[in-house]
Design a protein around this motif. Structure first.
Motif, PDB file in Angstrom:
ATOM      1  N   ILE A 164     108.247  61.621  64.962  1.00  0.00           N
ATOM      2  CA  ILE A 164     108.986  61.720  65.163  1.00  0.00           C
ATOM      3  C   ILE A 164     110.049  62.251  63.806  1.00  0.00           C
ATOM      4  O   ILE A 164     109.425  62.150  62.903  1.00  0.00           O
ATOM      5  CB  ILE A 164     109.529  59.930  64.535  1.00  0.00           C
ATOM      6  CG1 ILE A 164     108.600  59.156  65.327  1.00  0.00           C
ATOM      7  CG2 ILE A 164     111.380  60.022  64.230  1.00  0.00           C
ATOM      8  CD1 ILE A 164     109.090  57.606  65.320  1.00  0.00           C
ATOM      9  N   PRO A 165     110.278  64.034  64.086  1.00  0.00           N
ATOM     10  CA  PRO A 165     111.019  64.885  63.633  1.00  0.00           C
ATOM     11  C   PRO A 165     111.984  63.921  62.597  1.00  0.00           C
ATOM     12  O   PRO A 165     112.791  63.560  63.337  1.00  0.00           O
ATOM     13  CB  PRO A 165     111.421  66.034  64.259  1.00  0.00           C
ATOM     14  CG  PRO A 165     111.333  65.466  65.563  1.00  0.00           C
ATOM     15  CD  PRO A 165     110.259  63.939  65.506  1.00  0.00           C
ATOM     16  N   PHE A 166     112.119  64.759  61.223  1.00  0.00           N
ATOM     17  CA  PHE A 166     113.542  63.571  60.512  1.00  0.00           C
ATOM     18  C   PHE A 166     113.783  64.183  60.052  1.00  0.00           C
ATOM     19  O   PHE A 166     113.557  65.715  59.365  1.00  0.00           O
ATOM     20  CB  PHE A 166     113.644  62.318  59.572  1.00  0.00           C
ATOM     21  CG  PHE A 166     113.919  61.983  59.040  1.00  0.00           C
ATOM     22  CD1 PHE A 166     114.820  61.208  59.038  1.00  0.00           C
ATOM     23  CD2 PHE A 166     114.281  62.845  57.957  1.00  0.00           C
ATOM     24  CE1 PHE A 166     116.119  60.232  58.919  1.00  0.00           C
ATOM     25  CE2 PHE A 166     115.614  61.940  56.519  1.00  0.00           C
ATOM     26  CZ  PHE A 166     116.643  61.101  57.459  1.00  0.00           C
ATOM     27  N   PRO A 167     115.367  64.638  60.378  1.00  0.00           N
ATOM     28  CA  PRO A 167     116.508  66.394  60.255  1.00  0.00           C
ATOM     29  C   PRO A 167     117.051  65.781  58.561  1.00  0.00           C
ATOM     30  O   PRO A 167     116.831  64.391  58.407  1.00  0.00           O
ATOM     31  CB  PRO A 167     117.242  66.105  60.740  1.00  0.00           C
ATOM     32  CG  PRO A 167     117.776  64.860  61.208  1.00  0.00           C
ATOM     33  CD  PRO A 167     116.334  64.282  61.444  1.00  0.00           C
ATOM     34  N   LEU A 168     116.514  66.726  58.155  1.00  0.00           N
ATOM     35  CA  LEU A 168     117.155  67.382  56.594  1.00  0.00           C
ATOM     36  C   LEU A 168     118.346  68.034  56.237  1.00  0.00           C
ATOM     37  O   LEU A 168     119.432  68.082  57.363  1.00  0.00           O
ATOM     38  CB  LEU A 168     116.305  68.067  55.274  1.00  0.00           C
ATOM     39  CG  LEU A 168     114.706  67.175  55.496  1.00  0.00           C
ATOM     40  CD1 LEU A 168     114.254  68.773  54.616  1.00  0.00           C
ATOM     41  CD2 LEU A 168     114.805  65.704  54.838  1.00  0.00           C
ATOM     42  N   PRO A 169     119.228  66.882  55.594  1.00  0.00           N
ATOM     43  CA  PRO A 169     121.298  67.837  55.335  1.00  0.00           C
ATOM     44  C   PRO A 169     120.386  69.180  54.927  1.00  0.00           C
ATOM     45  O   PRO A 169     119.707  69.580  53.649  1.00  0.00           O
ATOM     46  CB  PRO A 169     121.658  66.958  54.693  1.00  0.00           C
ATOM     47  CG  PRO A 169     120.419  66.204  53.558  1.00  0.00           C
ATOM     48  CD  PRO A 169     119.119  67.026  54.734  1.00  0.00           C
ATOM     49  N   SER A 170     121.500  69.842  55.702  1.00  0.00           N
ATOM     50  CA  SER A 170     122.571  70.618  54.967  1.00  0.00           C
ATOM     51  C   SER A 170     123.396  71.145  53.621  1.00  0.00           C
ATOM     52  O   SER A 170     123.752  70.221  53.649  1.00  0.00           O
ATOM     53  CB  SER A 170     121.863  72.437  55.881  1.00  0.00           C
ATOM     54  OG  SER A 170     122.805  72.455  56.709  1.00  0.00           O
TER      55      SER A 170
END
Length: 229
Positions: A164-170
């Motif tokens: 379950i890949p968790f996106p990071l904010p940019s």
């Protein structure tokens, strides 16, 4: 008094060249695992210094749907330069958003001393017995999900892994760092190039089986060499 900042071996966001579609494609295949949610013996949560509430929400959703009933949440106090710093272990910060009473029939274990991906697994083995675990679903930062998978594979070569890949904010809210959008910002590009450098460095010193990704590493290297020539 805050502890002395830890020095990053590799810059989190190194300078990177202009990326063409071919380089973006191979870096995506190298660094990002695709999402694959399946019933598993264990949910392994890699430490994160950001988005604790959101990660806790994913854990709670999986517990609610009964996809998993055993969880280990990892992460100590990693005070790296250029990162958000918390005095509380990352695992405890994530757990603070999970209603313990609601899940008293589940097994939720915290690991509280690790400071990086390798230590997440090494220290987890000291507080949880993996002997009966045949399948693991893991949550990690999306851009580091290949490294997370390979690190688990080093210690549990026979275990089936789901991600379950968790996106990071940019720096641009509409373009989070995930498999689909990471290349839309210079921050995302730099973060992923740094991950490529970590995969080489950590793989060569044996932190995970680098041979599994050597072909992709070679492709990225070739693209970068063409740009420098």
């Amino acid at each position: 008094m805050e502890p002395e900042e830890l020095h990053r071996e590799i810059s989190k966001t190194p300078h990177c060249p202009i990326m063409d579609p071919e380089l973006v494609s191979v870096l995506t295949d190298l660094c990002f695992q695709k999402e694959n949610i399946n019933p598993s013996d264990l949910l392994f949560v890699f430490g994160s210094n950001v988005k604790h509430k959101e990660i806790a929400g994913i854990i709670a959703d999986l517990l609610d749907t009964e996809i998993i009933d055993k969880v280990i949440i990892t992460g100590g106090v990693a005070n790296f330069g250029g990162s958000y710093y918390h005095h509380k272990p990352e695992s405890e910060s994530i757990m603070s958003f999970i209603p313990e009473k609601k899940y008293k029939d589940k097994q939720i274990v915290l690991e509280t001393v690790s400071k990086n991906t390798l230590e997440n697994v090494v220290e987890a083995r000291k507080v949880f017995c993996f002997d009966q675990v045949k399948t693991i679903t893991f949550i990690s930062h999306s851009y580091a999900s290949t490294r997370a998978a390979l690190t688990l594979k080093r210690f549990f070569p026979e275990v089936t892994l789901y991600c379950i890949p968790f996106p990071l904010p940019s720096d641009q809210q509409e373009f989070p760092v995930n498999r689909q959008l990471w290349s839309k910002t210079k921050y995302g590009q730099s973060l992923v190039l740094g991950e490529y450098l970590r995969l080489i460095t950590y793989g060569k010193r044996g932190e995970f089986p680098i041979e599994d990704i050597q072909a992709l590493l070679n492709q990225v290297h070739d693209h970068l060499m063409i740009k420098d020539s």
